[in-house]
Design a protein around this motif. Structure first.
Motif, PDB file in Angstrom:
ATOM      1  N   VAL A  78       0.867  -1.163   0.000  1.00 49.59           N
ATOM      2  CA  VAL A  78       0.000   0.000   0.000  1.00 49.59           C
ATOM      3  C   VAL A  78       0.902   1.211   0.000  1.00 49.59           C
ATOM      4  N   ILE A  79       0.825   2.022  -1.048  1.00 49.32           N
ATOM      5  CA  ILE A  79       1.677   3.212  -1.086  1.00 49.32           C
ATOM      6  C   ILE A  79       0.966   4.317  -0.318  1.00 49.32           C
ATOM      7  N   ALA A  80       1.474   4.609   0.853  1.00 44.62           N
ATOM      8  CA  ALA A  80       0.760   5.488   1.784  1.00 44.62           C
ATOM      9  C   ALA A  80       0.520   6.869   1.202  1.00 44.62           C
ATOM     10  N   SER A  81       1.488   7.355   0.405  1.00 42.86           N
ATOM     11  CA  SER A  81       1.386   8.756   0.005  1.00 42.86           C
ATOM     12  C   SER A  81       0.291   9.005  -1.036  1.00 42.86           C
ATOM     13  N   VAL A  82      -0.237   7.945  -1.684  1.00 37.16           N
ATOM     14  CA  VAL A  82      -1.299   8.214  -2.652  1.00 37.16           C
ATOM     15  C   VAL A  82      -2.674   7.889  -2.075  1.00 37.16           C
ATOM     16  N   HIS A  83      -2.730   7.596  -0.770  1.00 39.52           N
ATOM     17  CA  HIS A  83      -4.022   7.265  -0.179  1.00 39.52           C
ATOM     18  C   HIS A  83      -4.584   8.420   0.623  1.00 39.52           C
ATOM     19  N   ASP A  87      -8.844   5.768   3.698  1.00 38.55           N
ATOM     20  CA  ASP A  87      -8.444   4.436   3.236  1.00 38.55           C
ATOM     21  C   ASP A  87      -7.893   3.609   4.378  1.00 38.55           C
ATOM     22  N   PHE A  88      -7.440   4.271   5.444  1.00 39.36           N
ATOM     23  CA  PHE A  88      -6.919   3.531   6.594  1.00 39.36           C
ATOM     24  C   PHE A  88      -7.863   3.561   7.779  1.00 39.36           C
ATOM     25  N   SER A  89      -8.610   4.657   7.908  1.00 41.42           N
ATOM     26  CA  SER A  89      -9.500   4.734   9.074  1.00 41.42           C
ATOM     27  C   SER A  89     -10.885   4.220   8.733  1.00 41.42           C
ATOM     28  N   LEU A 122       1.976  -6.871   5.211  1.00 40.44           N
ATOM     29  CA  LEU A 122       1.441  -5.602   4.744  1.00 40.44           C
ATOM     30  C   LEU A 122       2.588  -4.621   4.641  1.00 40.44           C
ATOM     31  N   PHE A 123       2.837  -4.137   3.442  1.00 39.78           N
ATOM     32  CA  PHE A 123       3.971  -3.245   3.221  1.00 39.78           C
ATOM     33  C   PHE A 123       3.465  -1.831   2.943  1.00 39.78           C
ATOM     34  N   LEU A 124       3.737  -0.906   3.843  1.00 39.65           N
ATOM     35  CA  LEU A 124       3.319   0.486   3.671  1.00 39.65           C
ATOM     36  C   LEU A 124       4.501   1.259   3.103  1.00 39.65           C
ATOM     37  N   PRO A 131       0.784  12.763   3.688  1.00 41.53           N
ATOM     38  CA  PRO A 131       0.381  13.965   4.423  1.00 41.53           C
ATOM     39  C   PRO A 131       0.076  13.630   5.887  1.00 41.53           C
ATOM     40  N   PRO A 132       0.156  14.631   6.765  1.00 36.38           N
ATOM     41  CA  PRO A 132      -0.017  14.391   8.201  1.00 36.38           C
ATOM     42  C   PRO A 132      -1.313  13.676   8.553  1.00 36.38           C
ATOM     43  N   ALA A 133      -2.414  14.010   7.867  1.00 38.74           N
ATOM     44  CA  ALA A 133      -3.688  13.370   8.220  1.00 38.74           C
ATOM     45  C   ALA A 133      -3.633  11.875   7.920  1.00 38.74           C
ATOM     46  N   VAL A 134      -2.930  11.514   6.839  1.00 43.32           N
ATOM     47  CA  VAL A 134      -2.793  10.098   6.494  1.00 43.32           C
ATOM     48  C   VAL A 134      -1.916   9.402   7.533  1.00 43.32           C
ATOM     49  N   GLN A 135      -0.841  10.082   7.948  1.00 42.59           N
ATOM     50  CA  GLN A 135       0.016   9.496   8.990  1.00 42.59           C
ATOM     51  C   GLN A 135      -0.774   9.257  10.265  1.00 42.59           C
ATOM     52  N   ALA A 136      -1.631  10.205  10.608  1.00 44.76           N
ATOM     53  CA  ALA A 136      -2.418  10.058  11.830  1.00 44.76           C
ATOM     54  C   ALA A 136      -3.348   8.862  11.719  1.00 44.76           C
ATOM     55  N   ALA A 137      -3.921   8.653  10.513  1.00 48.84           N
ATOM     56  CA  ALA A 137      -4.808   7.510  10.331  1.00 48.84           C
ATOM     57  C   ALA A 137      -4.023   6.198  10.397  1.00 48.84           C
ATOM     58  N   LEU A 138      -2.769   6.245   9.936  1.00 44.96           N
ATOM     59  CA  LEU A 138      -1.935   5.039   9.954  1.00 44.96           C
ATOM     60  C   LEU A 138      -1.607   4.604  11.381  1.00 44.96           C
ATOM     61  N   LEU A 139      -1.562   5.580  12.296  1.00 43.00           N
ATOM     62  CA  LEU A 139      -1.265   5.260  13.694  1.00 43.00           C
ATOM     63  C   LEU A 139      -2.153   4.135  14.183  1.00 43.00           C
ATOM     64  N   ARG A 140      -3.437   4.280  13.859  1.00 44.50           N
ATOM     65  CA  ARG A 140      -4.401   3.324  14.360  1.00 44.50           C
ATOM     66  C   ARG A 140      -4.140   1.952  13.734  1.00 44.50           C
ATOM     67  N   LEU A 141      -3.785   1.971  12.468  1.00 42.54           N
ATOM     68  CA  LEU A 141      -3.519   0.708  11.788  1.00 42.54           C
ATOM     69  C   LEU A 141      -2.318   0.010  12.418  1.00 42.54           C
ATOM     70  N   VAL A 142      -1.253   0.779  12.676  1.00 46.76           N
ATOM     71  CA  VAL A 142      -0.028   0.168  13.189  1.00 46.76           C
ATOM     72  C   VAL A 142      -0.187  -0.236  14.646  1.00 46.76           C
ATOM     73  N   LEU A 143      -0.878   0.604  15.418  1.00 44.29           N
ATOM     74  CA  LEU A 143      -0.952   0.328  16.848  1.00 44.29           C
ATOM     75  C   LEU A 143      -2.059  -0.664  17.181  1.00 44.29           C
ATOM     76  N   GLU A 144      -3.256  -0.383  16.674  1.00 38.68           N
ATOM     77  CA  GLU A 144      -4.389  -1.246  17.046  1.00 38.68           C
ATOM     78  C   GLU A 144      -4.618  -2.341  16.022  1.00 38.68           C
TER      79      GLU A 144
END
Lengths: 408, 400
Positions: A78-83, A87-89, A122-124, A131-144
Motif C-alpha cells: 500500500v503506497i501510503a502517500s497516494v491514499h 483508506d486507513f480509518s 502488509l507493506f506500507l 500527508p499528516p492526516a494520512v500518517q495520523a490515520a496510519l497510527l491506528r492501523l499500526v498500533l491497534e
C-alpha cells in the motif's frame, strides 16, 4: 486467414520479448550472512512493525518481495502517500438513519482481502511522503491493527518504508507518536550483494531458528537486562526527542522499551549476533539508550564478583582487557563493601590469576586498592609475591611520571 | 619483545590520561617486527616493533599508546574510507595524506601535561594550517610536497587511514573487536568524559559528537520551517470542502485534499555580532523554502529589527523579497508587530544571535528560531542585552 487456425504460429515479436523477460526474471537465491536482512526477519518474527529507512531505489521493495516469498506470506503493498486518510480509518457510509444505526466505517478492499487470507505481509511504502492526516490515520492501523471496522488477524506482519529527510524533497517528518511505534532499520545497499544479485543470485531471507529449550531463559534474560538498566537510570524510561536532528527517529518510551525487551528475548532465543541485536535495539529506543542497554548487557555477561570470590579456584576471567579490568574492579569493590579475611585472600588469588593469564598492567590499580584494605592482624598472603612483577611495572611507570614531572 | 616496558608505558598512559584508560586496556598488543614503529588496525589490535619499544623512552612510548588509541576512538579508518569514497581517492599516497591529516587532528591536544612532545610529530603548523580542525577539513587543504617530505616515515597502520597492511591479522584473527564491541568501547569512553572536569576541549567535543554527529544546519532549518509550515496548513486532508471523488459515491463522506499556502514571516534581529555572510545565507535559505512551500512570492515577508537593517535591505532588494522594516528595537516588538499584520503569518522564522529578550507568552503562530553563534563575545552589561535561552515553544536550530 485468421491467425488462430495457423498450424504452428510463428512467434510474434512480443512473444520473443516475453521470453527474454522470463529469462531475465529467472534468478536464484542463496543463503548469505546479511546483518540488515537478519535484523528485518527477526523483527518480523517478533511481530513488531518495522520501518526501513533508505534512499530511493536501493531495493527496499525488492527485499520485501524476497522476504514475503521466503516466508510464504502473501504481500500487500500500500503506497501510503497516494491514499486518503479514510483508506486507513475506514470510509464513513451514511445510511438511512445515522442517529439509530450509527455511521459504519467501511474498510477498503485490500484490508478485506488480508483478513480473508488470515495471514500476510502488509507493506506500507513511502510513509514519509504521506500527508499528516494520512500518517495520523496510519497510527491506528499500526498500533491497534484495525482498518475501519476490521481488525487484522495476528498472522499479518507490518513493514513500512520511508526515505530519509535528506533525500525526500517534499517529505513530511514522521510524527513522534508514529515513530515510536516502529523498529527503525537503516537500509543501505551492500555492494557485493548487489553485484551478485544482478548476476542472478540474491540473498535469501529465512526466519530465525528459535531454540525451544531456551525460551524461558531468554525471556528472563531480556527482562533482567532492561529492568537492571532502567532501575539504575530512571531518566531513560521516557525521553521525547527534543533536538531538531532527532525528530522522526526512534526514542525511548515504556512502549519502545517493551519492544526492545521483546527483541532481546527473540535474539537470545535465536542466538543472533551482537551486531544484529545492536541494530535492532538502537533502532527501537534510539542510539544513546540503545548503547546503554547493550553496555548493560555486556555487564550482565561478565562473571558476578560474589561468585568469583566464593570460588576463585575455578574462576574464568574475560579475555578482553577493558572487561577484565571491570571485573577486577568489581571484585575489589565487593571486598571493600564487606571486608573479611577470607574474601580478601580470595581477591588476591583472583588478581594472581589475572596476572598469569593476561596483561600485568591492568592488575596494578586493583592490587593497590586491595592492599589498602588490609586490616590489623591480616597477614599478607604469599600470593602477593607473585604480583611483584606488576608492582615493579607500576614503580617503573611512577618513576617515569615523576621524571616528566607530571601532575598526578 | 620487552612486553613489560610496553605494559608499563600503557599503565603510565592510563595514569596521566585516566579518561582514556578503558580504551587503552581494550587494545590488544601484538608483537610484529614488520611494523616500522607502532600501528593499530580497525579491530583494536596494537602492533609494536620490538626494536622500537627497546629504543624509545617509557614516557614517549606512553605518548604513542595515547596517539594510537586516539586514532581508533576517533574512528579515523571509517572516516578515511568515507572521505575516499566521496572524493574518489585511491592509492597509498592518498592514504598517507589521510594519516597525516588524522595526526594533525589528534596531536594538538594529546601531548603536554605528562606526555612529552615527540620531536618529530606532525602538527598543523608544519603544514601552515590552523590547529583545532578535523581530519576532513585538513584533507582539503594540503597536498604531499616539500612540507610533508619529512613526514613519510610515519605509519599508524590501517586503524588510522583504512588501508590494510601486510602485518594486519585481519577480521578473523585473535582478539579482534567487532563493530558493535568497538562502538561500545567508544561509547563508554565518551560517557566517562562527559561531566569530567579535567578533559581537554578537543576530547570534550569528541565525546559530545561521537554518537550524535552534528547535522548541517541548512537541512535542519529547512526541515523545521517545512514542518512548521505544513502542520495545520499546506497540503493536507480536511472535511472543509467535498472531495472530488464524492460525486461518484453519494453514500460516502470523503475528505477533500486542500492546499492552503502558508504565509511565512522572517524576523531578522542581530546586534551586529553575526557574520554577514552567514546571516545572508540563512535568510536566503529560509525565503527559498518559504516560497517553495507557499507557492507564491508574496507569501514570504521579511521584517528587520533596527540593528539588522543594513544587512537585510540590500539582500532583499537583490532578491526581490518584500521587506517591511521597523520591527522595533527588539524581538518582542517584532513579534507583536507580526501578530498585528493582516493576514497573520502561519510561521515566523526568527534569525537571531540570542541577545534579546523573548516574549513571555507563546505567540499565535508557529515559531522557528535560527540561532547564530556569536562571532565575538562582548560584555553584556548594558540594558536590554539579556541573552536568555530561546523559549520552549519555539523550534531551535543552531546555525554555524
Amino acid at each position: 486467414m485468421p491467425a488462430s487456425v495457423l498450424p504452428t504460429a510463428v512467434p510474434t515479436r512480443l512473444d520473443v520479448a516475453a521470453e527474454l523477460l522470463a529469462l531475465l526474471n529467472d534468478t536464484g537465491t542463496e543463503p548469505r550472512a546479511d546483518n540488515q536482512l537478519e535484523a528485518l526477519t527477526l523483527a518480523v518474527a517478533a511481530d513488531l512493525p518495522v520501518l526501513l529507512w533508505g534512499e530511493p531505489g536501493i531495493g527496499k521493495t525488492a527485499a520485501l518481495n524476497q522476504l514475503a516469498e521466503s516466508l510464504d506470506l502473501p504481500l500487500t503493498t500500500v503506497i501510503a502517500s497516494v491514499h486518503e486518510p479514510t483508506d486507513f480509518s475506514g470510509l464513513p457510509i451514511v445510511g438511512d438513519d445515522p442517529a439509530v444505526q450509527g455511521v459504519p466505517m467501511a474498510p477498503p478492499d485490500w484490508a478485506v482481502r488480508l483478513v480473508r487470507a488470515g495471514r500476510g505481509l502488509l507493506f506500507l511504502d513511502e510513509l514519509s511522503t504521506a500527508p499528516p492526516a494520512v500518517q495520523a490515520a496510519l497510527l491506528r492501523l499500526v498500533l491497534e491493527r484495525r482498518v475501519g471496522a476490521l481488525s487484522l488477524p495476528p498472522g499479518v506482519r507490518i513493514v513500512a518504508a520511508a526515505n530519509p529527510r535528506s533525500s525526500a524533497a517534499d517529505g513530511w517528518e514522521l510524527s513522534a507518536p508514529l515513530a515510536n511505534r516502529f523498529v527503525h532499520l537503516q537500509w543501505a545497499h551492500d555492494h557485493d550483494v548487489v553485484v551478485r544479485g544482478l548476476g542472478g543470485t540474491w540473498p535469501r531471507a529465512s526466519l530465525p531458528r528459535l531454540d525451544p529449550a531456551r525460551l524461558p531463559e531468554s525471556v528472563a534474560y531480556a527482562r533482567r537486562a532492561v529492568c537492571t538498566l532502567l532501575a539504575a537510570r530512571p531518566a531513560l524510561v521516557h525521553k521525547l526527542p527534543t533536538g531538531e536532528s532527532r525528530r522522526g527517529g526512534p526514542w525511548p518510551s515504556p512502549r519502545s522499551w517493551d519492544m526492545a525487551l521483546r527483541l532481546i528475548a527473540f535474539g537470545t532465543a535465536a542466538g543472533t549476533g551482537r551486531e544484529v541485536l545492536s541494530m535492532l535495539v538502537r533502532g527501537t529506543v534510539g542510539d544513546g539508550p540503545g548503547l546503554e542497554l547493550l553496555a548493560s548487557l555486556d555487564r550482565l555477561d561478565l562473571p558476578d564478583p560474589e561468585t568469583l570470590l566464593a570460588d576463585p579456584g575455578s574462576a574464568v576471567l574475560p579475555e578482553r582487557g577493558d572487561l577484565r579490568q571491570a571485573v577486577l574492579d568489581g571484585v575489589v569493590e565487593a571486598v571493600r563493601r564487606r571486608p573479611d579475611r577470607s574474601r580478601w585472600d580470595a581477591a588476591w588469588s583472583l588478581l594472581v590469576l589475572a596476572l598469569e593469564t593476561g596483561a600485568p598492567d591492568l592488575v596494578v590499580v586493583p592490587a593497590a586498592t586491595l592492599a589498602s584494605l588490609r586490616q590489623d592482624g591480616w597477614e599478607v598472603p604469599t600470593a602477593i609475591e607473585r604480583l611483584a612483577g606488576a608492582v615493579a611495572l607500576a614503580q617503573r611507570a611512577d618513576r617515569a611520571v615523576e621524571r616528566v614531572g607530571a601532575r598526578r | 619483545m620487552d612486553f613489560d616496558k610496553l605494559y608499563a608505558a600503557r599503565l603510565y598512559a592510563a595514569r596521566v590520561r585516566p579518561y582514556l584508560a578503558t580504551a587503552l586496556f581494550a587494545l590488544h598488543p601484538v608483537e610484529s617486527p614488520r611494523v616500522p614503529t607502532m600501528a593499530v588496525d580497525r579491530h583494536w589490535r596494537c602492533y609494536a616493533s620490538p626494536a622500537f619499544v627497546a629504543a624509545t623512552p617509557l614516557a614517549d612510548l606512553a605518548g604513542v599508546w595515547v596517539h594510537e588509541v586516539s586514532h581508533l576512538l576517533r574512528d579515523h579508518h571509517a572516516r578515511g574510507d568515507r572521505y575516499a569514497a566521496a572524493h574518489g581517492l585511491t592509492g597509498p599516497a592518498e592514504r598517507l595524506r589521510m594519516n597525516i591529516a588524522a595526526d594533525c587532528e589528534i596531536n594538538d591536544d594529546i601531548y603536554g601535561d605528562g606526555l612529552p612532545w615527540p620531536r618529530d610529530c606532525v602538527q598543523p603548523r608544519h603544514l601552515r594550517l590552523d590547529p583545532g580542525q578535523l581530519m576532513e577539513d585538513y584533507l582539503g587543504q594540503f597536498r604531499l610536497g616539500p612540507y610533508t617530505q619529512g613526514l613519510a616515515w610515519l605509519d599508524c597502520g590501517s586503524g588510522a587511514d583504512g588501508r590494510e597492511r601486510d602485518w594486519d591479522l585481519g577480521p578473523d584473527g585473535a582478539h579482534g573487536l567487532g563493530d558493535q564491541e568497538r562502538d561500545l568501547v567508544r561509547f563508554r569512553v565518551a560517557e566517562g568524559m562527559k561531566g569530567r572536569g579535567a578533559v581537554p576541549a578537543g576530547w570534550q567535543r569528541w565525546a559530545d559528537e561521537a554518537f550524535h554527529p552534528p547535522q548541517p544546519w541548512r537541512a535542519l532549518l529547512g526541515a523545521a520551517v517545512r514542518a512548521a509550515a505544513s502542520s495545520g496548513s499546506g497540503d493536507d486532508y480536511n472535511w472543509g470542502r467535498p472531495s472530488r471523488r464524492g460525486a461518484s459515491l453519494p453514500e460516502v463522506v470523503l475528505p477533500g485534499l486542500r492546499r492552503t499556502p502558508p504565509r511565512v514571516c522572517v524576523i531578522v534581529d542581530t546586534s551586529g555580532s553575526v557574520s554577514d555572510a552567514e546571516l545572508g545565507s540563512a535568510l536566503l535559505e529560509v525565503t527559498a523554502i518559504g516560497r517553495a512551500v507557499g507557492g507564491r512570492r508574496d507569501n514570504v515577508t521579511v521584517m528587520s529589527c533596527d540593528a539588522a537593517a543594513r544587512i537585510a535591505h540590500p539582500l532583499c532588494q537583490a532578491e526581490g523579497i518584500t521587506l517591511t522594516g521597523g520591527g522595533g528595537t527588539d524581538l518582542r516588538a517584532g513579534f507583536s508587530r507580526a501578530a498585528r499584520t493582516s493576514p497573520r503569518p502561519d510561521v515566523v522564522v526568527v534569525l537571531t544571535d540570542g541577545q534579546t529578550p523573548w516574549p513571555s507568552a507563546p505567540p499565535p503562530f508557529r515559531t522557528v528560531v535560527g540561532l547564530f553563534k556569536r562571532t565575538h563575545q562582548h560584555d553584556c552589561d548594558h540594558e536590554g542585552c539579556d541573552s536568555e535561552p530561546p523559549p520552549r515553544w519555539a523550534r531551535v536550530v543552531r546555525i554555524g
